[in-house]
Design a protein around this motif. Sequence first.
Motif, PDB file in Angstrom:
ATOM      1  N   GLN A 154      28.056  18.858   4.333  1.00 31.78           N
ATOM      2  CA  GLN A 154      26.949  19.700   4.769  1.00 31.78           C
ATOM      3  C   GLN A 154      26.798  20.930   3.871  1.00 31.78           C
ATOM      4  O   GLN A 154      25.681  21.309   3.526  1.00 31.78           O
ATOM      5  N   LEU A 157      25.096  19.728   0.801  1.00 32.88           N
ATOM      6  CA  LEU A 157      23.671  19.492   1.024  1.00 32.88           C
ATOM      7  C   LEU A 157      22.897  20.792   0.947  1.00 32.88           C
ATOM      8  O   LEU A 157      21.855  20.882   0.279  1.00 32.88           O
ATOM      9  N   LEU A 168      16.435  21.987   3.853  1.00 33.00           N
ATOM     10  CA  LEU A 168      16.751  20.754   4.582  1.00 33.00           C
ATOM     11  C   LEU A 168      17.541  21.070   5.835  1.00 33.00           C
ATOM     12  O   LEU A 168      18.747  20.869   5.874  1.00 33.00           O
ATOM     13  N   PRO A 169      16.906  21.617   6.832  1.00 33.82           N
ATOM     14  CA  PRO A 169      17.695  21.951   8.010  1.00 33.82           C
ATOM     15  C   PRO A 169      18.016  20.699   8.822  1.00 33.82           C
ATOM     16  O   PRO A 169      17.159  19.819   8.951  1.00 33.82           O
ATOM     17  N   PRO A 170      19.224  20.585   9.327  1.00 30.39           N
ATOM     18  CA  PRO A 170      19.486  19.490  10.258  1.00 30.39           C
ATOM     19  C   PRO A 170      18.744  19.769  11.557  1.00 30.39           C
ATOM     20  O   PRO A 170      18.461  20.926  11.866  1.00 30.39           O
ATOM     21  N   ALA A 171      18.409  18.726  12.302  1.00 32.68           N
ATOM     22  CA  ALA A 171      17.645  18.926  13.535  1.00 32.68           C
ATOM     23  C   ALA A 171      18.431  19.811  14.505  1.00 32.68           C
ATOM     24  O   ALA A 171      17.925  20.790  15.013  1.00 32.68           O
ATOM     25  N   VAL A 172      19.683  19.450  14.725  1.00 27.18           N
ATOM     26  CA  VAL A 172      20.477  20.245  15.665  1.00 27.18           C
ATOM     27  C   VAL A 172      21.656  20.843  14.927  1.00 27.18           C
ATOM     28  O   VAL A 172      22.364  20.155  14.199  1.00 27.18           O
ATOM     29  N   ASP A 173      21.842  22.114  15.097  1.00 29.83           N
ATOM     30  CA  ASP A 173      22.913  22.820  14.432  1.00 29.83           C
ATOM     31  C   ASP A 173      23.947  23.172  15.502  1.00 29.83           C
ATOM     32  O   ASP A 173      23.629  23.844  16.467  1.00 29.83           O
ATOM     33  N   VAL A 174      25.167  22.679  15.348  1.00 31.43           N
ATOM     34  CA  VAL A 174      26.182  22.941  16.368  1.00 31.43           C
ATOM     35  C   VAL A 174      26.908  24.248  16.052  1.00 31.43           C
ATOM     36  O   VAL A 174      27.469  24.410  14.974  1.00 31.43           O
TER      37      VAL A 174
ATOM     38  N   LEU B 109      12.784  23.133  16.869  1.00 33.54           N
ATOM     39  CA  LEU B 109      12.799  21.788  16.323  1.00 33.54           C
ATOM     40  C   LEU B 109      11.399  21.364  15.886  1.00 33.54           C
ATOM     41  O   LEU B 109      11.210  20.855  14.780  1.00 33.54           O
ATOM     42  N   GLY B 115      17.398  23.409  15.774  1.00 33.84           N
ATOM     43  CA  GLY B 115      17.664  23.851  17.135  1.00 33.84           C
ATOM     44  C   GLY B 115      19.142  24.136  17.255  1.00 33.84           C
ATOM     45  O   GLY B 115      19.966  23.414  16.701  1.00 33.84           O
ATOM     46  N   LEU B 117      22.617  24.272  19.179  1.00 35.01           N
ATOM     47  CA  LEU B 117      23.390  23.823  20.337  1.00 35.01           C
ATOM     48  C   LEU B 117      24.695  24.597  20.322  1.00 35.01           C
ATOM     49  O   LEU B 117      25.487  24.498  19.386  1.00 35.01           O
ATOM     50  N   ASN B 144      20.506  13.681  15.152  1.00 33.05           N
ATOM     51  CA  ASN B 144      19.852  14.202  13.950  1.00 33.05           C
ATOM     52  C   ASN B 144      19.236  13.099  13.107  1.00 33.05           C
ATOM     53  O   ASN B 144      18.113  13.216  12.631  1.00 33.05           O
TER      54      ASN B 144
END
Lengths: 384, 369
Positions: A154, A157, A168-174, B109, B115, B117, B144
């Motif tokens: 990551q 990337l 290029l953001p990932p959809a969900v960022d933990v 999103l 988004g 989490l 994702n």
Amino acid sequence: MMSRRADTAAPRGGSLMRLRGLVRKEFLQVVRDKSSIGIAFLLPTVLLLLFGYGVSLDAKHVPIAIVVQQPSADTARLVGVFQGSEYFDPSVMLSTREAVAAMEQGRVKAIVHVRANFADRLRADPGAPIQVIVNGVDANTARLIQGYVQGAWQSWLAATARADGLILPPAVDVQHRIWFNPGVRSRDFLVPGLIPLVMVLIGALLTALVMAREWERGTMESLLVTPVTIREILVGKLAAYFSLGLGGMLLSVFMATWLFGVPLRGSFWVLLLASSLFLVVALGMGLLISTVARNQFVASQVAILSTYLPTFILSGFIFDIGSMPKPIQVITYAIPARYFVSILQTVFLAGDVWPVILPNMLALLAMAVVLLGLTRLRLKKRLQ
Amino acid sequence: MWNRVAALVLKEFLALLKDPRSRTVIIVPPLLQLLVFGYAATFDLNDIPYAVYNEDPGQPSRDLLARFASSDNFRLVETVARESDIGPLIDRRRVLLVLHVRRTFSRDLYRGGSGELQVLLDGRNSNTALVALGYVQIVVNGFNTEWAASHGQREPPAHLVTRAWFNPNLESRWFIVPGIAALLTLVVTLLVTALSVARERENGTFDQLLVAPYRPWEILIGKSVPGFVIGLGEASVIILAAVFWFQVPLVGSLVALYGGLVVFLFCVIGVGLMVSSLAVTQQQGLLGAFLFLVPAIILSGFATPIADMPPAVQRLTLINPMRYIVEIVRRVFLEGATVSDLSGQLWPMAVIGVVTLTAATWLFRHRMQ
């Protein structure tokens, strides 16, 4: 005759005197046999030093092989990410054969393989594959390594996207926060987890041995024909080994907090109370084992197998109880260390959380009562 | 002469096995332990209790949380409505982690951003927390990938293709069970040999043995053989159970496995006899056995990897025979190692065996005079 009459006239005072004598006898026995002191203080020190300095579940500087068949700016950035990470100790290799040989000889734990056409496929549609092979023999470490590789990928990337002017953001960022142990130091849960081991060694193993020896030599029978009652004998034994066990426990707590910097967030008195309860349970187990087993060899084997190893493996000290199969989970309820470990981890790292501490303490109390009651019953039976 | 030694060996076996309790203790508990520990000793998590605090009314957050709800590894305990409810849930150990989805999750999103989490974990056992976090990441990665595909986003320029060799599903049990074979062999053999002389000393029969026309080394052989036979027998039973009960693949050579076990047993018997000749009482024998047993197990890589230890401690493990046998057993089982692959483990163990047996003989002679 005189003493007999005095005894019936003032049973309480006589009982106290007898008790004092018994406790004195037990203490002398402990002090004179150096191996008792050894089990009580030398063993805990060795254990704590080993665990504190030697044992860790934090994989860092994992040796890996990175196979780059055709170096380019993109692969250089990838290698750079791995080299910059404290989790990896990468060595760059030119052929897969070399990397596979290194893996088979155990010199590397994982292979990151970038193919020759990496640069070409990188900006084409499905993207370029980066092959990762981990040595799965140690599944826990392998899983950690996979997680670290993912993290490195990551960061690579993000760096590549920046260099290409892309976002290029990932959809969900933990985002994670680990409570009670933000630095994720495994020492902070391993070292307090040793306290039950130390106390079981003293409480159950040592007591079982000493009692078994008295049965073997017949000194127990000679004690029983004197006017002392079974309860007094039990209390005398308990008092001596209780102090020894508490000494071992205090030593462990002292080393954990002073030497290894484990935080003690709850109160010391809660810790002391819980430890005392657990110690009584451990002593109860030791006494019970010695009344069942007639000789020291059997007593020692039973004590190790039924107290020491379950305390290590079934208490939740290292392995998560919730993930064990249901029948095994049922067995863990019979392991006193289970309750004590839960209290310890909470008192050391989280604080005095009574909803956790209280039920566990009650469970320990119930076990103490049952074990001591059983021992008394067995002793009575043996005499008849 | 060999007849005499045989008689001595027979006597030792009888001393150990004639008492039904001693007999049971040698056979039953190790097998029970194998069963219990084989199932219990795993770092895998298959039942992570978690709570959800979802502030976002949008569809994406519900889709994401549905993935957790349908995962076999996670178990939803509670849905929280207020942030202040999170603390007690974790404090009381009702959940291992809380998933917190912020109000802006779906909006971020849909705008093409990330988004967030938030994952709050109980770190009282930091290893469990890290493993659980890894599982969360796997579920999120799945989400994702699907989100990127269904919303026409460009795929990342490179992706990871991960495989695990030797243990493709990363089952801890495959790692732990062969280790238990080594562990129980060590415990049983050491206790049988370490307490044997002390028991005779306490009973007074040792003096009788000394005045009998035996040479010290003959007595030593008599004391060694039962531990050796029982250790090897028990190891075989555990290996059979590992293969047929726990279904751990045994892909390597049995010659390498048993070669390793025999050399290892020599080391253990050497240590056991050393303890035995020093100890006057069985309690001292047990203390000595423990002082060897505990560090030997902890520094063997059985439960925690040697590679994670500090360098000084790693060097210390080089004199620990248990370190080599654990590696041999695992590599034979899973990696299919042969004798030549394992020479790096076999020869140090052989050296340790020669040293401990020599030391034991010397100590034994020394203490007898």
